[in-house]
Design an enzyme around this catalytic site. Sequence first.
Site, mmCIF file in Angstrom:
data_model
loop_
_atom_site.group_PDB
_atom_site.id
_atom_site.type_symbol
_atom_site.label_atom_id
_atom_site.label_comp_id
_atom_site.label_asym_id
_atom_site.label_seq_id
_atom_site.Cartn_x
_atom_site.Cartn_y
_atom_site.Cartn_z
ATOM 1 N N ASP A 518 5.271 97.443 -36.028
ATOM 2 C CA ASP A 518 6.097 96.208 -36.349
ATOM 3 C C ASP A 518 7.629 96.260 -35.683
ATOM 4 O OD1 ASP A 518 7.384 93.570 -36.960
ATOM 5 O OD2 ASP A 518 6.985 94.143 -39.012
ATOM 6 N N ASP A 781 -0.168 68.482 -14.007
ATOM 7 C CA ASP A 781 -0.213 69.830 -13.462
ATOM 8 C C ASP A 781 -0.731 69.972 -12.189
ATOM 9 O OD1 ASP A 781 -2.607 68.542 -13.853
ATOM 10 O OD2 ASP A 781 -3.592 70.117 -15.011
ATOM 11 N N ASP A 1272 33.224 37.149 -16.710
ATOM 12 C CA ASP A 1272 32.986 37.915 -15.843
ATOM 13 C C ASP A 1272 33.656 39.272 -15.755
ATOM 14 O OD1 ASP A 1272 35.464 37.590 -14.506
ATOM 15 O OD2 ASP A 1272 34.423 35.931 -13.255
#
Length: 1441
Positions: A518, A781, A1272
């Site tokens: 481990d 892919d 505007d």
Amino acid sequence: MGNGNSALLGTDLDKFEKIRLKRGGKKCYRLKHLCWCKGELDRFGLSDKLLETQQGCEKILSVCWPLYDQGSDNLKALVGTVCVVACIHAGIEIKSTQDALKKLKVITRKEEKQEDESKNFPVQRDAAGQYQYTPISPRIIQTWVKTVEEKKWKPEVIPLFSALTEGAISHDLNIMLNAVGDHQGAMQVLKDVINEQAAEWDLTHPQQQPAQPGGGLRTPSGSDIAGTTSTVEEQLAWMNMQQNAINVGTIYKSWIILGMNRLVKSHCPISITDVRQGPKEAFKDYVDRFYNVMRAEQASGEVKMWMQQHLLIENANPECKQILRSLGKGATLEEMLEACQGVGGPQHKARLMAEMMRTVVGQSQNFVQQRGPQRGPVRQPTGRKPICFNCNKEGHVARFFKAPRRKGCWNCGAMDHQKAQCPKPAQQQRVNFFRVWPLGSLQTGELSGTRGDSNSSTIRGETSAENSEHLSEIRERAQAEDEGGEERGGFSFPEYSLSRRPIEEVSVDGVTIRALLDTGADDTIFNERNIKLKGNWQPKIIGGIGGNLRVKQYDNVYVEIRGKGTFGTVLIGPTPIDIIGRNIMEKLGGKLILAQLSDKIPITKVKLKPGVDGPRIKQWPLSKEKIVGLQKICDRLEEEGKISRVDPGNNYNTPIFAIKKKDKNEWRKLIDFRELNKLTQDFHELQLGIPHPAGIKKCKRITVLDIGDAYFSIPLDPDYRPYTAFTVPSVNNQAPGKRYMYNVLPQGWKGSPCIFQGTVASLLEVFRKNHPTVQLYQYMDDLFVGSDYTAEEHEKAIVELRALLMTWNLETPEKKYQKEPPFHWMGYELHPDKWKIEKVQLPELAEQPTVNEIQKLVGKLNWAAQLYPGIKTKQLCKLIRGGLNITEKVTMTEEARLEYEQNKEILAEEQEGSYYDPNKELYVRFQKTTGGDISFQWKQGNKVLRAGKYGKQKTAHSNDLMKLAGATQKVGRESIVIWGFVPKMQIPTTREIWEDWWHEYWQCTWIPEVEFISTPMLEREWYSLSPEPLEGVETYYVDGAANRDSKMGKAGYITDRGFQRVEEYLNTTNQQTELHAVKLALEDSGSYVNIVTDSQYVVGILASRPTETDHPIVKEIIELMKGKEKIYLSWLPAHKGIGGNEQIDKLVSSGIRKVLFLQNIEPAQEEHEKYHSNEAQLREKFHLPALVAKQIVQSCSKCCHHGEPIKGQTDASLGVWQIDCTHLENQIIIVAVHVASGFMKAEVITAETGKKTAEFLLKLAAQWPISKLHTDNGPNFTSQEVETMCWWLGIEHTFGIPYNPQSQGVVENKNKYLKELIEKIREDCKELKTAVAMATFIHNFKQRGGLGGMTAGERIVNMINTELEYQYQQNQISKNLNFKVYFREGRDQLWKGPGILLWKGEGAVVLKYQEEIKIVPRRKCKIIKDYGESGKNSQVNLESV
């Protein structure tokens, strides 16, 4: 008993030691508790002398008691002890701590109540009984401003504001808010919330009591509570009334806090349910994030307590969750932090170890060497010199010892230098583990880093072209050296496959054990049942599975693996599995070489939608063979690491199933992600279509690649993985189902395409920068690489690309690596100089194919139409019209069969497409097919790049030019997508025909630049309509009529020369007879003809000049019209006095229908001829229908307009205004228009600046209500002055585009109209500003029309009045809620109720009863008031509602 330093002496101490710690417990207080209590008081800055008197104890409690409920266990114990001492001083008889707390608590509450009654700051009562107001102090304001500046709007601001404004009135609160007025955005949010709450207050308190003449107070409104319409004296009076006092300050404060909660939530948008602990995140960091977000939650204290007890544990990572659950439900936060302190990543563990070592070194403890030779004298608790851990000498510690350390270099392990002087590069200073080549018989060295050959370097994810070959070369070289018997100074483990757990036989002091290798474990630990070690040991506590573990620590234990051994520390305890940790593997020279490099791929974070949780759908039953097949697939995926087992606490599930692969006996696993897709956040599609070969530039070299296991190569967000859990059941429920979750992007999940495309695209960006001339196309892919390199350079670039992909473990399999043509890519067949569509094979169709078979066939034909010209699908699509089931069978028609065979012949001849050449001109040529569709081809010279067809038909009757216009728009859109520009278009018609049609149909949106190519077919199919009557030509008045009941009808005509013809028809309609009448006139007329009809239906069809239709009568009319040279078609209403139309109307109506006669049409026509009145004037004066009035206006040659532009939608709410600046006579006129009514305000300004515009806006807002302003984006409108004025006035300001009708269409139109009015009256005025004012007056009050036929001034006043009446009506409706309804239903004689009255009509009422809306007749219900009046009065009041 006791001593001089004790707070209790003699008998008091005896009483103290008889009091029990807990009620019903055995333990009693002792002197040590008093000593501990004195030490705890020092932490609060309190003197221990206070314990000696009752008053002193009460002072201690005054400090600690407010913290008791939220305090720690130590604080609660301290308060309990002080309470016991206080009771002994006061002579109160108690038996346990709980008794003392109970009795002292009552006393303290009484004292607090008295204090609260006397504390009324800032309002004080003077000697005369009058209330005096003390303003809020500058110090409090300064504290508040400083807090906001430092904390911004974090959760802790709210409790501080609440504390600072304790007892404040509305006036004080407004001062506090004005002090932080620079935070305009935050203040606007607060203002909106206050306005909402004030409006709700006014709604819930509709009965406003006005001020009484005798000095009585009025009832405060919402604005009074907010302090905007009330004085300080009124606020004080409301708060201190003798009866029904209204604490306006507290109410206003709650509104402000509500707004602050909204602010805090906006600054902290994360929900508490989204706060989850990361896999390697320290528990303390997770707790800090959790509490920061929880403070921002708008929830009560009980809800937040529930969050702490449940969500804090549930959202922790699996490791912490298991530890926390083992502590039980009553665990405190301190216990949780202590239990989980060992959970975290390597950095956290290293920091924790350093802190522990610093604590150990700082303390004076005995360190006993229990095994092996002692490194120095035993350290004594006090009075001994420190010992160096490096040289074992006294007088100094290791960090102050300048000599080299005994263990040599930390990097390579050599004894002749330190890590700082290590010759190896920094990249090799990482500790590596499993090597990737096999190991021969080697001698064990002291350290692994002593090997000096070149092969000892770590295999890393290099981006060079030789990366994939480099690994195999190193393996082969290492094997050759091992076989040659060359000795190495280092030692390495052989390679371990991670498809299973790496378990190895280990010898520990001669005892053989199978242990797990481990690399995530710091220590080596064995189960006490598997091994018994001799010698001395030390007790130790470590964090393990399920909580803390008590273990025995043995030093200098010999551990041997595969004949290679070392000495190290071993732990023995109740561990579920034996583990070899990093402390042993590091000494053995273990190296971790990550052959799988997927951890380099960046993780894309994924979340569920707010307020939802994961799917919990049960797994449906599966057959035995499917279960077996699914289990094999899951076993393989688990070995590959693509799925993993799920924790038992995971309660999410998504069903799975299996299908057989085509022509195989293998199973394919499918998972139904529909529910999870609904719950998951939305993703934006990164690629909106597939690339097309026609847009690829011609190149010399081409290579096609495919990324293997595309989705399964990209890791999934670890926090999201639990939601993908699924279950593989067992047959007959023999065992619990095996639960898995995805570690990679799963198939069928909504986020997989987006995440995959984005992840791969970010990696390919490196290649694009290195090779800017190479064409690299990526779709999912599939990869296309094209270049003009030489063969060697192109191959080198491909190797580099594959190596780059391999750095992220994205493989490009050899079987899908296409080096030589033909290249198969995205359904195309590519060659260096041309491209084709892969062979399309049409299936054989039966006489009755299914809908699904036809759909597949049409899909193939549409795909082939991009290169094969002439393909048609119209007749095939007719077979599947309507809502048919896909399995339903349809019968092939002769037309569909013929179309199918023609398409088959077209596909038999192979077609080729060319690549794009930037040096040649690109153009598109259009043709009309025999089936009525428009076909087109993109060309460069004589080469065709691609083809297409257009057959869209929006209406039942269409013409070729309209269809041609639609085709050009489609081609323009596709060209922009593929090539980035719109090519020149060659259309098959003449300029005269096109412009003749275009003159009438100019509003069909955008048309690109065209080149005309005359085609006889299209010319022959076109016919012309004359806009004016033809002189000297016979005029035909046509009409038709039909009876709805008998279906009998007549159609005919009458000419101005006296000829007439009437025909009868059976089973017909009025519209069909109108068409028959036109047909009769065309049959009997010459090449030039005038036709007059009263049918809008006929004119609507024929005026658009259709050339194709499915209507048989219209088809015959079109053929007849094509044979005419010139046709004039007009509409007149069928009433008396209008030419011969009245006569033909009588002829065809005889015995068929009754003719309505309207006398006002003729006078209306006369008036229009004189004054050219508009439609509104005609409707108002002559009471004509809108359609008739409109036709009268359009029949006038002077008032007729050719077509109308396609209109957009304009916001015409009541408060919307548009403002614009226009110029006349070198002066500036600013114009404001109310959009809904057309009311206009205009004036001349000296300069077009933000200041002048803001002044005009303020004057306008002072006269009329404005909620939204549209302008505007000119510099005066975007200026700071205008924005500030809009903020102050509370106006929403939006911007559009100058000269764009969809943006400021209303005010632009008014500018033009205003100038026309000024021109008419300019001679009467000396100055322009006078003319502007007069023109504005004329427009607003002397021009009638539009909605309601009113002037603009009348209209805006009417709209405002209507809005006020509506609001009043809504208030009246809300009063219905004061009534309750009892009712009976059906034959049930029992009265039900009460329900809430929603609406009362003449015959029935609408009510709400138990969340259900009901309609009940008035005779079956009784309506009563909800408050105390007699039944008689209630009934009378009801009728007045």
